[in-house]
Design a protein around this motif. Sequence first.
Motif, short mmCIF file in Angstrom:
data_model
loop_
_atom_site.label_atom_id
_atom_site.label_comp_id
_atom_site.label_asym_id
_atom_site.label_seq_id
_atom_site.Cartn_x
_atom_site.Cartn_y
_atom_site.Cartn_z
N VAL A 150 0.84 -1.21 0.00
CA VAL A 150 0.00 0.00 0.00
C VAL A 150 0.87 1.26 0.00
N THR A 151 1.97 1.22 0.75
CA THR A 151 2.80 2.43 0.88
C THR A 151 3.96 2.46 -0.14
N LEU A 152 3.95 1.50 -1.06
CA LEU A 152 5.08 1.40 -2.00
C LEU A 152 5.32 2.71 -2.77
N HIS A 153 4.22 3.33 -3.24
CA HIS A 153 4.37 4.55 -4.03
C HIS A 153 4.96 5.70 -3.20
N ASP A 154 4.53 5.76 -1.92
CA ASP A 154 5.03 6.85 -1.06
C ASP A 154 6.48 6.60 -0.63
N GLN A 155 6.80 5.35 -0.38
CA GLN A 155 8.12 5.04 0.18
C GLN A 155 9.21 4.90 -0.88
N VAL A 156 8.81 4.67 -2.13
CA VAL A 156 9.81 4.54 -3.20
C VAL A 156 9.48 5.54 -4.31
N THR A 157 10.25 6.62 -4.32
CA THR A 157 10.04 7.65 -5.35
C THR A 157 10.79 7.24 -6.61
N VAL A 158 10.07 7.25 -7.73
CA VAL A 158 10.72 6.85 -9.00
C VAL A 158 10.70 8.04 -9.94
N PHE A 159 11.86 8.37 -10.51
CA PHE A 159 11.96 9.43 -11.53
C PHE A 159 11.95 8.75 -12.88
N ASP A 160 10.84 8.90 -13.61
CA ASP A 160 10.68 8.17 -14.87
C ASP A 160 11.24 8.99 -16.03
N PHE A 161 12.29 8.44 -16.65
CA PHE A 161 12.86 9.09 -17.85
C PHE A 161 12.52 8.30 -19.10
N GLY A 162 11.51 7.45 -18.98
CA GLY A 162 11.07 6.67 -20.14
C GLY A 162 11.95 5.48 -20.45
#
Lengths: 501, 158
Positions: free
Chosen positions: B35-47
Amino acid sequence: MLLDAFHALLDIWVLIAALSGVAVGIVIGAIPGLGPTLAIALLIPVTFTMPPIPSLILLLGVYQGAIFGGSISAILLNVPGTPSSAATALDGHAMARQGRAGEALRVALYASVFGNIFSCLVLIVLAQPLASLALDFGPAQMTALMAFALIIIVLFSGGSILDAALMTLVGVAAGIVGLDPIEGLPRFTFGSFAAEDGLALIPVLIGLFAMSEVFLQVFAGRRTTPPAADVGPLSGDGTSNRPVGWLTLWKMRVTLIVSSTIGTFIGILPGIGSTVPAFVSYNLARSRSSHQARFGQGEPEGVAAPEAANNAVTGGALVPMLSLGIPGDAVTAVILGAFMLQGLTPGPFLFQQHGVEVYAIFEALILLSIPCVLFGLAMFRGAVHIIRIRPRHLFPVIAILAIFGAFSVNNSLFDVAVMLGAGVIGFVLRRAGFPLPPLLIGLILGPPLEQSLRQALLTSAGSADIFFRSPIAMGLFAVTLLCALGVMFKRYRQTHRRDQA
Amino acid sequence: MTTNRDASSRQGTSRYGLQSWICIGLLIVAVTGLVTLHDQVTVFDFGDPGPDARFFPRLVLWLLTLGALLRLWRYRRTPETAIGDRSGWLRVILVMTLMGVAVATMNVLGFVVTVAATGIFLAWLLGERHWLFNPVLPIAVTMAIAWAGRHMLNLPLP
């Protein structure tokens, strides 16, 4: 290389490290409930300021000494100091009750030394070629190798496969905390800067193996008292000891060679440990013997077979650890942590970058047999006193050493907190009967598994084809599948037979 | 689940025991992680093609969730290890609390005081009443370790 390595051993600190390692190992191994894993975990901080060769020889000396030390309490008390000594107790304690304790301890000592030398020779022959082979491995092959190791540990760790799988996943999940190995992004750190380095291995293993033992003892309260020895004097008048010399060993040569071979090659496989080869060797020695009825009644070969096998595991377990960076059991996982702390990262490049150190350690492993024999013989008389040390004297000291050890890794109180947390988790899991070695090995192999898996998928633009195109990866997956099917078939047959009975 | 493992055999069995509670705990941790994966792991998407930093945690946490559920279902009719006597847990919680306090106050009170106090309390809890083994032994061991740590290993002990 071998000569350079031998020169590196000609140092007074190496000698001191070897002697103290073996002595400490025998003492700790002899105390029921304490084993090589706990001893090495607590001693790692002592080696921080030492050069790599003496520090690793100290820890490997503890490993060898503790495996033999486990047989002392098995023979004298019928309480195995280490699980792998349980088979030794069958005939060893029977001999002791017949007034042949000294003879049983000598047979155990000489068989241990034989098994150790045999497995070290196999280690020298196999480790370097295996490492050279692994040099050609890319990310896809490394992923297959790590997956193979983790699945083999789950399949062969004994007990429930589901429990072992669950513990492995807990270990791998714990390895996620900290910075991501590819992009360096923090994961599950909850904003803590200290958590960005992840859960340091040494505090976790001190917690899992040393502090959890303290909590188990506290939970049991004052009920635990050391068992009484019922075996009388070990030597001198009033005993029935027969002399144990070259002739005795020559008569047991086939048992020693077969048991050492079993111990070494089972030791190479991850996850099986030294208990299984000890019992396999014992049963094989009994089935081969012309005096089968004497087994269990005090037959020296019944002591020699499991002792040669469980000591041969030491060299065997170091083969995948040193050449591939894959620890086979909890003890080798702890030793792997010690190698990494000394800047010697086990794996294919270890032999290229630190060949002299590695070969010096190999040679030292063989030479450690000399102090093992000397201390073993010298400590027989004192053994009865060592194994009667009371838990209430011992465990406060272990707790103090555990706090000190966890702090000294990074001079951080965060690591002490991690150690305490791991201790609580280890205590609860051990009370429930969940196996801890798969958890520790999952924690060690999780980050490299993720790194190689993601590297492989990144190079193939996210396609899994990269695994199917590699014959090595496919071969490893096929062996993994065959092992899984084999274990499932064996378990099905066992259940079927039990139902029929 | 077998009931005679490790220290558990002394404590008897229970329909819902330690194993179930551990699996429920793991399930809660794994689901919370997902549930908290999105908050705890910030991903910078460069495609970039291929897996991102959330890929492996998601895989492992899903497997852990499935594993815990499977464990609960597979052993649903098997007696488990009983939680155990209350006094044992109380002693463990006391020691844990004391150690937690020792860690929290170590920077203020110092290594020797906090760790020796832990050792003395632990020895007392384990039934040691002889003055030589309690308090002399824990204090002596702590002082020896602190001295060796400071002077031989050059550790900045608090």
